[in-house]
Design a protein around this motif. Structure first.
Motif, PDB file in Angstrom:
ATOM      1  N   HIS A  68     -25.527  -1.209   1.380  1.00  0.00           N
ATOM      2  CA  HIS A  68     -24.611  -1.313   2.506  1.00  0.00           C
ATOM      3  C   HIS A  68     -23.574  -2.406   2.243  1.00  0.00           C
ATOM      4  N   ARG A  69     -22.317  -2.080   2.563  1.00  0.00           N
ATOM      5  CA  ARG A  69     -21.243  -3.055   2.426  1.00  0.00           C
ATOM      6  C   ARG A  69     -21.136  -3.889   3.700  1.00  0.00           C
ATOM      7  N   PHE A  70     -20.635  -5.114   3.533  1.00  0.00           N
ATOM      8  CA  PHE A  70     -20.418  -6.036   4.638  1.00  0.00           C
ATOM      9  C   PHE A  70     -18.982  -6.555   4.589  1.00  0.00           C
ATOM     10  N   ARG A  71     -18.437  -6.914   5.738  1.00  0.00           N
ATOM     11  CA  ARG A  71     -17.188  -7.658   5.756  1.00  0.00           C
ATOM     12  C   ARG A  71     -17.526  -9.090   5.345  1.00  0.00           C
ATOM     13  N   VAL A  72     -16.972  -9.533   4.223  1.00  0.00           N
ATOM     14  CA  VAL A  72     -17.339 -10.849   3.691  1.00  0.00           C
ATOM     15  C   VAL A  72     -16.227 -11.872   3.896  1.00  0.00           C
ATOM     16  N   ALA A  73     -15.214 -11.490   4.647  1.00  0.00           N
ATOM     17  CA  ALA A  73     -14.252 -12.411   5.235  1.00  0.00           C
ATOM     18  C   ALA A  73     -13.680 -13.403   4.222  1.00  0.00           C
TER      19      ALA A  73
ATOM     20  N   THR B 129     -17.111  -3.419  -4.280  1.00  0.00           N
ATOM     21  CA  THR B 129     -16.206  -4.367  -3.652  1.00  0.00           C
ATOM     22  C   THR B 129     -14.827  -3.762  -3.502  1.00  0.00           C
ATOM     23  N   ALA B 130     -14.213  -3.962  -2.333  1.00  0.00           N
ATOM     24  CA  ALA B 130     -12.865  -3.490  -2.065  1.00  0.00           C
ATOM     25  C   ALA B 130     -12.111  -4.583  -1.302  1.00  0.00           C
ATOM     26  N   PRO B 131     -10.762  -4.652  -1.466  1.00  0.00           N
ATOM     27  CA  PRO B 131      -9.990  -5.727  -0.841  1.00  0.00           C
ATOM     28  C   PRO B 131      -9.814  -5.602   0.668  1.00  0.00           C
ATOM     29  N   ASP B 132     -10.066  -4.431   1.240  1.00  0.00           N
ATOM     30  CA  ASP B 132      -9.860  -4.279   2.681  1.00  0.00           C
ATOM     31  C   ASP B 132     -10.474  -2.964   3.136  1.00  0.00           C
ATOM     32  N   MET B 133     -10.443  -2.737   4.439  1.00  0.00           N
ATOM     33  CA  MET B 133     -10.869  -1.473   5.036  1.00  0.00           C
ATOM     34  C   MET B 133      -9.659  -0.795   5.676  1.00  0.00           C
TER      35      MET B 133
ATOM     36  N   ALA C 243     -11.212   1.697   2.759  1.00  0.00           N
ATOM     37  CA  ALA C 243     -10.997   1.714   1.321  1.00  0.00           C
ATOM     38  C   ALA C 243     -12.039   2.590   0.659  1.00  0.00           C
ATOM     39  N   ALA C 244     -11.617   3.281  -0.380  1.00  0.00           N
ATOM     40  CA  ALA C 244     -12.550   4.098  -1.136  1.00  0.00           C
ATOM     41  C   ALA C 244     -13.621   3.201  -1.744  1.00  0.00           C
ATOM     42  N   GLY C 245     -14.850   3.647  -1.696  1.00  0.00           N
ATOM     43  CA  GLY C 245     -15.947   2.873  -2.257  1.00  0.00           C
ATOM     44  C   GLY C 245     -16.461   1.789  -1.351  1.00  0.00           C
ATOM     45  N   ALA C 246     -15.936   1.694  -0.110  1.00  0.00           N
ATOM     46  CA  ALA C 246     -16.347   0.626   0.803  1.00  0.00           C
ATOM     47  C   ALA C 246     -17.410   1.083   1.784  1.00  0.00           C
ATOM     48  N   THR C 247     -17.950   2.282   1.589  1.00  0.00           N
ATOM     49  CA  THR C 247     -19.014   2.772   2.467  1.00  0.00           C
ATOM     50  C   THR C 247     -20.278   2.971   1.642  1.00  0.00           C
TER      51      THR C 247
ATOM     52  N   THR D 236     -12.208  -2.715  10.863  1.00  0.00           N
ATOM     53  CA  THR D 236     -10.839  -3.113  11.170  1.00  0.00           C
ATOM     54  C   THR D 236     -10.086  -3.502   9.903  1.00  0.00           C
ATOM     55  N   PRO D 237      -8.937  -2.909   9.606  1.00  0.00           N
ATOM     56  CA  PRO D 237      -8.147  -3.362   8.455  1.00  0.00           C
ATOM     57  C   PRO D 237      -7.494  -4.706   8.751  1.00  0.00           C
ATOM     58  N   THR D 238      -7.315  -5.518   7.719  1.00  0.00           N
ATOM     59  CA  THR D 238      -6.750  -6.857   7.913  1.00  0.00           C
ATOM     60  C   THR D 238      -5.298  -6.966   7.468  1.00  0.00           C
ATOM     61  N   HIS D 239      -4.728  -5.880   6.948  1.00  0.00           N
ATOM     62  CA  HIS D 239      -3.298  -5.806   6.646  1.00  0.00           C
ATOM     63  C   HIS D 239      -2.831  -6.970   5.765  1.00  0.00           C
ATOM     64  N   ALA D 240      -1.876  -7.768   6.257  1.00  0.00           N
ATOM     65  CA  ALA D 240      -1.283  -8.834   5.448  1.00  0.00           C
ATOM     66  C   ALA D 240      -2.218 -10.012   5.237  1.00  0.00           C
ATOM     67  N   LEU D 241      -3.342 -10.034   5.922  1.00  0.00           N
ATOM     68  CA  LEU D 241      -4.300 -11.125   5.750  1.00  0.00           C
ATOM     69  C   LEU D 241      -5.500 -10.719   4.899  1.00  0.00           C
ATOM     70  N   ALA D 242      -5.383  -9.593   4.197  1.00  0.00           N
ATOM     71  CA  ALA D 242      -6.473  -9.174   3.309  1.00  0.00           C
ATOM     72  C   ALA D 242      -6.765 -10.242   2.269  1.00  0.00           C
ATOM     73  N   SER D 243      -5.755 -10.947   1.803  1.00  0.00           N
ATOM     74  CA  SER D 243      -5.948 -11.971   0.775  1.00  0.00           C
ATOM     75  C   SER D 243      -6.696 -13.182   1.308  1.00  0.00           C
TER      76      SER D 243
END
Length: 455
Positions: A59-64, A193-197, A199-203, A225-232
């Protein structure tokens, strides 16, 4: 592998299982990597309360804010390629910034010393009240003056790492997510691992959860929730195993890494002390650092609506630990540091000898559970309800297979008194007598309490 490590890993899994049950958390996953190889990976609890899906290591997690370490690695990679310098002012690469923001160097942004606002004037994205900022909104926020002058103190800033994402886009000519995946995530061998939601491979994605208050129950916070310009700064989606692998590669002593040894040293070296904090902590370039149980560590943490995560690297032992949890009050931080305490204790005492191996087990009274944990030539009585289970743990020196003596204990304990195990005909331990108190297995105590007190 250190001789004591297998026994330590076994106990970490037992302790975390107890912690999850006793604290009422929805779930967590722990992963430990030694020299880049996963040596422990366990999931506890559920992927979503109210559902029937058990949480798994996949399972993937939002790792902020772990995202900041990926972004920092990206900036250092571009520096190694000669495409930018850490002394570059941000305004050299990104237009339309406030003069103070534009004058901040990339090194200052990476170390949170640029004085940039933490989250702007409306932080509703962290409360589920609004979407995360798009690029137009982020640029508008960065066109405003900084709250404090640069290079005066450590001041954490998500907007500052959002700006570093804009720098990466300006230098590479690619979208941040596309470039960071190709240049950092994939070369590090991170398949989960993926940079945002989205995203492919993030489930599959573990659902986040609220705390129990104010509703008196937890509710699901979806977490997609996608984080858009704050993905970085905060967008990454990952697993405990991938985080342990990635952060382990940042150890300057690691044989394999996506960055040079010099860059890894620069990233993980303390730059600024966190002021006005009770616990001594420092920040480097996209990494936190500190000392726990006598062990130096570096890593990062993350907090996203519904999720808390923490990763530690223990350079002296070639170990990386990551704990991810799926609730806003998740205990990933104390649990990750608790793992460090367990490692420190086993490293001090050593692997259990054959003489004491038969003493292992969990024993219960109406007061608490106690874990007999053999290490070296002794047995420690740990408290699995504690975030540091070996805090003030009594030490038992066995005199034989079933008899021993408490040879070390704090003054309110029972120093010097006897301990013995009672076994059935098959040799299985059925009772622990500790300084005159009878402790029994969990099921036996539960039946006894039900008979005595009802319920």
């Amino acid at each position: 592998m250190a001789k004591w490590l297998p026994a330590a890993l076994d106990y970490i899994a037992q302790w975390l299982d107890f912690q999850l049950r006793s604290t009422g958390q929805p779930g967590c996953v722990v992963a430990v990597a030694e020299k880049g190889e996963i040596v422990l990976e366990r999931a506890f609890g559920t992927a979503a309360l109210g559902g029937r899906t058990a949480l798994t290591p996949r399972h993937r997690f939002r790792v902020a804010s772990h995202s900041k370490t990926f972004t920092a690695a990206g900036i250092l990679k571009l520096r190694e390629e000669g495409r930018l310098s850490l002394d570059d002012p941000a305004g050299r690469h990104v237009e339309g910034l406030d003069p103070g923001v534009g004058a901040a160097t990339l090194a200052q942004l990476l170390s949170h010393s640029a004085g940039v606002t933490r989250d702007g004037d409306d932080t509703g994205q962290w409360m589920g009240r609004r979407p995360f900022l798009n690029q137009r909104e982020l640029r508008a926020a960065l066109a405003r003056p900084t709250p404090i002058e640069a290079n005066t103190r450590f001041k954490y800033s998500n907007h500052g790492f959002g700006l570093l994402g804009l720098v990466i886009e300006a230098v590479t000519g690619e979208a941040y997510g596309d470039w960071i995946r190709r240049a950092i995530v994939e070369p590090a061998g991170l398949a989960e691992t993926a940079p945002d939601m989205p995203a492919a491979g993030a489930t599959p994605l573990a659902s986040g959860h609220s705390g129990e208050l104010p509703l008196g129950r937890r509710v699901v916070i979806p977490g997609d929730t996608p984080t858009h310009a704050l993905a970085s700064a905060t967008g990454f989606v990952s697993t405990a195993a991938d985080l342990a692998r990635f952060f382990g590669q940042l150890d300057p002593a690691a044989k394999r890494g996506i960055l040079s040894v010099a860059s890894r040293r620069e990233m993980t070296r303390p730059q600024w002390r966190n002021p006005d904090a009770e616990v001594e902590r420092h920040y480097g370039l996209g990494t936190m650092s500190g000392r726990t149980a006598g062990l130096d560590w570096f890593g990062h943490g993350g907090a996203f609506p519904g999720y808390i995560s923490r990763t530690l690297v223990l350079p002296g032992h070639d170990l990386a630990v990551s704990v991810v949890s799926n609730a806003v009050d998740g205990l990933a931080n104390p649990w990750a540091e608790g793992v460090a305490h367990v490692f420190a204790t086993f490293a001090r005492h050593g692997a259990p000898t054959a003489k004491v191996e038969g003493w292992a087990g969990r024993w219960w009274s109406i007061w608490r559970a106690g874990d007999l944990v053999p290490m070296g030539g002794k047995v420690l009585l740990a408290d699995p309800a504690l975030a540091t289970p070996f805090l003030d743990a009594a030490e038992i020196t066995p005199a034989g297979p079933d008899e021993g003596r408490i040879t070390r204990a704090q003054g309110y304990n029972s120093h010097g008194e006897d301990v013995r195990l009672v076994r059935d005909r098959r040799g299985a331990a059925t009772e622990l007598w500790y300084a005159g108190s009878k402790l029994v297995p969990e099921a036996k105590l539960a039946a006894e309490m039900k008979k005595r007190y009802g319920g």
